[in-house]
Scaffold this active site. Structure first.
Site, PDB file in Angstrom:
ATOM      1  N   GLY A  20      30.994  37.285  53.018  1.00 17.36           N
ATOM      2  CA  GLY A  20      29.943  38.304  52.840  1.00 17.36           C
ATOM      3  C   GLY A  20      29.502  38.370  51.386  1.00 17.36           C
ATOM      4  N   ARG A  30      27.008  33.212  36.881  1.00 19.47           N
ATOM      5  CA  ARG A  30      26.439  33.011  35.546  1.00 19.47           C
ATOM      6  C   ARG A  30      27.540  32.865  34.492  1.00 19.47           C
ATOM      7  NH1 ARG A  30      25.598  36.811  31.566  1.00 19.47           N
ATOM      8  NH2 ARG A  30      23.762  36.598  30.212  1.00 19.47           N
ATOM      9  N   ARG A  82      29.723  31.698  56.369  1.00 23.36           N
ATOM     10  CA  ARG A  82      31.109  31.644  56.830  1.00 23.36           C
ATOM     11  C   ARG A  82      31.201  30.307  57.572  1.00 23.36           C
ATOM     12  NH1 ARG A  82      32.523  37.168  55.954  1.00 23.36           N
ATOM     13  NH2 ARG A  82      30.902  38.629  56.505  1.00 23.36           N
ATOM     14  N   ASP A 113      39.214  37.153  51.204  1.00 18.01           N
ATOM     15  CA  ASP A 113      40.437  36.428  51.589  1.00 18.01           C
ATOM     16  C   ASP A 113      40.154  35.115  52.323  1.00 18.01           C
ATOM     17  OD1 ASP A 113      39.582  37.833  53.783  1.00 18.01           O
ATOM     18  OD2 ASP A 113      41.483  38.845  54.179  1.00 18.01           O
ATOM     19  N   THR A 135      33.932  40.972  46.960  1.00 19.03           N
ATOM     20  CA  THR A 135      33.702  41.599  48.263  1.00 19.03           C
ATOM     21  C   THR A 135      33.517  43.088  48.058  1.00 19.03           C
ATOM     22  OG1 THR A 135      34.768  42.326  50.319  1.00 19.03           O
ATOM     23  CG2 THR A 135      36.237  41.467  48.640  1.00 19.03           C
ATOM     24  N   ASP A 137      34.410  45.315  49.938  1.00 14.03           N
ATOM     25  CA  ASP A 137      35.480  46.066  50.614  1.00 14.03           C
ATOM     26  C   ASP A 137      36.631  46.497  49.692  1.00 14.03           C
ATOM     27  OD1 ASP A 137      34.024  45.546  52.887  1.00 14.03           O
ATOM     28  OD2 ASP A 137      35.221  43.799  53.453  1.00 14.03           O
ATOM     29  N   ASP A 139      39.342  44.972  49.279  1.00 11.49           N
ATOM     30  CA  ASP A 139      40.513  44.851  50.154  1.00 11.49           C
ATOM     31  C   ASP A 139      41.399  43.661  49.790  1.00 11.49           C
ATOM     32  OD1 ASP A 139      38.754  42.862  50.903  1.00 11.49           O
ATOM     33  OD2 ASP A 139      39.065  43.122  53.045  1.00 11.49           O
ATOM     34  N   MET A 179      31.130  50.872  55.350  1.00 11.89           N
ATOM     35  CA  MET A 179      31.796  49.564  55.520  1.00 11.89           C
ATOM     36  C   MET A 179      33.178  49.541  54.856  1.00 11.89           C
ATOM     37  SD  MET A 179      29.104  46.471  55.243  1.00 11.89           S
ATOM     38  CE  MET A 179      28.206  45.888  56.675  1.00 11.89           C
ATOM     39  N   ARG A 181      35.487  46.853  56.213  1.00  9.98           N
ATOM     40  CA  ARG A 181      36.281  46.091  57.184  1.00  9.98           C
ATOM     41  C   ARG A 181      37.504  46.907  57.579  1.00  9.98           C
ATOM     42  NH1 ARG A 181      35.383  40.684  58.624  1.00  9.98           N
ATOM     43  NH2 ARG A 181      34.029  40.347  56.872  1.00  9.98           N
ATOM     44  N   GLU A 232      34.648  52.101  58.738  1.00  9.22           N
ATOM     45  CA  GLU A 232      34.385  51.264  59.923  1.00  9.22           C
ATOM     46  C   GLU A 232      35.665  50.650  60.488  1.00  9.22           C
ATOM     47  OE1 GLU A 232      32.139  47.666  59.321  1.00  9.22           O
ATOM     48  OE2 GLU A 232      33.375  47.022  57.643  1.00  9.22           O
ATOM     49  N   ILE A 261      23.105  47.915  54.376  1.00  8.66           N
ATOM     50  CA  ILE A 261      22.408  48.446  53.186  1.00  8.66           C
ATOM     51  C   ILE A 261      23.380  48.521  52.012  1.00  8.66           C
ATOM     52  CG2 ILE A 261      22.792  50.935  53.572  1.00  8.66           C
ATOM     53  CD1 ILE A 261      19.707  51.192  52.990  1.00  8.66           C
ATOM     54  N   GLN A 262      24.675  48.675  52.343  1.00 10.64           N
ATOM     55  CA  GLN A 262      25.709  48.784  51.293  1.00 10.64           C
ATOM     56  C   GLN A 262      25.945  47.463  50.569  1.00 10.64           C
ATOM     57  OE1 GLN A 262      29.098  51.439  53.183  1.00 10.64           O
ATOM     58  NE2 GLN A 262      27.867  50.456  54.756  1.00 10.64           N
ATOM     59  N   ARG A 263      25.464  46.372  51.122  1.00 13.06           N
ATOM     60  CA  ARG A 263      25.704  45.079  50.481  1.00 13.06           C
ATOM     61  C   ARG A 263      24.593  44.696  49.494  1.00 13.06           C
ATOM     62  NH1 ARG A 263      28.443  41.929  54.830  1.00 13.06           N
ATOM     63  NH2 ARG A 263      27.098  40.172  54.390  1.00 13.06           N
TER      64      ARG A 263
END
Ligand code: F6P
Length: 359
Positions: A20, A30, A82, A113, A135, A137, A139, A179, A181, A232, A261-263
């Site tokens: 993601g 950069r 992916r 991961d 990410t 997340d 996580d 979000m 995950r 989520e 939208i969060q991404r």
């Protein structure tokens, strides 16, 4: 455990983003590309993650000026995917062939991961690879922060503020799914920052009755608008909770899923800074001859973990570790992994308690 390293003469490296997308990935691309170019190494930007290594879909950068005006852009300039084919022997054979043909002798892989599992595979096939955690997340258990987390939280918070405005006008409640995950990190922090009446995350048991009683008590004190933030990771729960709140409190309750939208959105200063630090350091590590590691930030300091350790501590924190995996750990690894998991959980519990005491 430390990774043996010998200083390495690099000629060309490749950079890719996988999994993601996350705001700040461009700043990491950069930083890594410019740090490498600065050392006289040419850089391939690989398109669409590991798929681009299979298809040889890449662009060669020879000057830092080819990476201008991307630090402030969201998404990933190199695109992402992916890639299942990469996990097959045929896919890996293509990758090795393409890397040999293009004289690529190091890879920087930015992602989560899944990206690190790919990085380990590449390292084991003789291509030194370093992972950078990107990410929304947050996580990745071995690092305190991941690229994109701060921007995603700010985006979610701003969206929740908007929902608060209309809830206040209409005397409503809004249950918002964010979000993350399987991780409650985004929910926990945005819940606090948006003054949520309740927050539900996978890591800490949620007392639904207590949350509903609190909303009823707040209404009796004259409160008009109510925000509940749900991760989520509690699959399908947010929508159900909205119905339960409406039934039990008689407050009209709406459900909203913020989703992708969060991404998006311009990366925050925090994310640009983190990405610049991690991207730059990844190149220093590659030049030191390190491989099969992920660059991390812990207690404000940049360091690294072997990817196998990072994946294991992740499995331990997410309660996915098997008894066999646990039994195979050395006493030293058990100790630091358990301490790391306990620290993260204690920090979440601390924030959760604060949230419950100030709403
Ligand atoms: O890992 C980032 C993330 O946005 C998660 O929060 C979410 O569960 C998942 O990716 C969504 O994946 P996709 O973009 O494939 O729908």
């Amino acid at each position: 455990m430390s990774t043996p390293s010998t200083p390495k003469k690099l000629r060309r490296i490749a950079i890719l983003t996988s999994g993601g997308d996350a705001p700040g990935m461009n700043a990491a691309i950069r930083a890594a590309a410019r740090a490498a170019l600065d050392r006289g190494v040419e850089v391939y930007g690989v398109y669409e993650g590991y798929q681009g290594l299979i298809d040889a879909n890449m662009k060669l950068y020879k000057s830092p000026r080819e990476l201008c005006n991307i630090i402030n852009k969201s998404g990933t300039y190199l695109y992402t995917a992916r890639c299942e084919a990469f996990k097959t022997p045929e896919g890996m054979a293509k990758v090795i062939e393409n890397c040999k043909r293009r004289r690529i002798d190091g890879v920087i892989a930015i992602g989560g991961d899944g990206t690190f599992r790919g990085a380990t595979d590449l390292s084991k096939h003789g291509i030194p690879t370093i992972g950078i955690p990107g990410t929304i997340d947050n996580d990745i258990t071995s690092t305190d922060v991941t690229i994109g987390f701060d921007t995603a939280m700010n985006t979610a918070m701003n969206m929740i503020d908007n929902l608060r405005d209309t809830c206040e006008s209409h005397a409503r409640c809004n249950v918002i799914e964010v979000m993350g995950r399987w991780s409650g990190n985004i929910a926990l922090r945005t819940g606090i920052a948006s003054g949520a009446s309740a927050i539900a995350i996978p890591e800490i048991p949620f007392d639904e009755d207590a949350a509903i009683q609190k909303i009823i008590a707040q209404k009796e004190q004259g409160k008009r608008s109510f925000i509940v933030v749900v991760s989520e990771g509690l699959v399908g729960y947010a929508e159900k909770l909205a119905k339960t709140i409406q039934e039990k409190t008689a407050i009209e309750t709406k459900f909203a899923r913020l989703a992708h939208i969060q991404r998006g959105g311009k990366p925050t200063l925090q994310d640009r800074l983190l990405a610049s630090e991690l991207g730059y350091t990844a190149i220093q590590y590659l030049f030191e001859g390190k491989s099969d590691i992920v660059v991390c930030k812990e207690d404000g300091k940049i360091g690294y973990k072997n990817i196998s350790d990072a994946l294991l501590v992740d499995r331990m924190f997410k309660k996915k570790m098997t008894e066999e995996e646990y039994a195979a750990l050395s006493a030293e690894d058990k100790e630091w992994m358990e301490a790391r998991c306990a620290k993260l959980l204690a920090d979440m519990q601390r924030l959760y308690d604060i949230a419950n005491n100030i709403c």
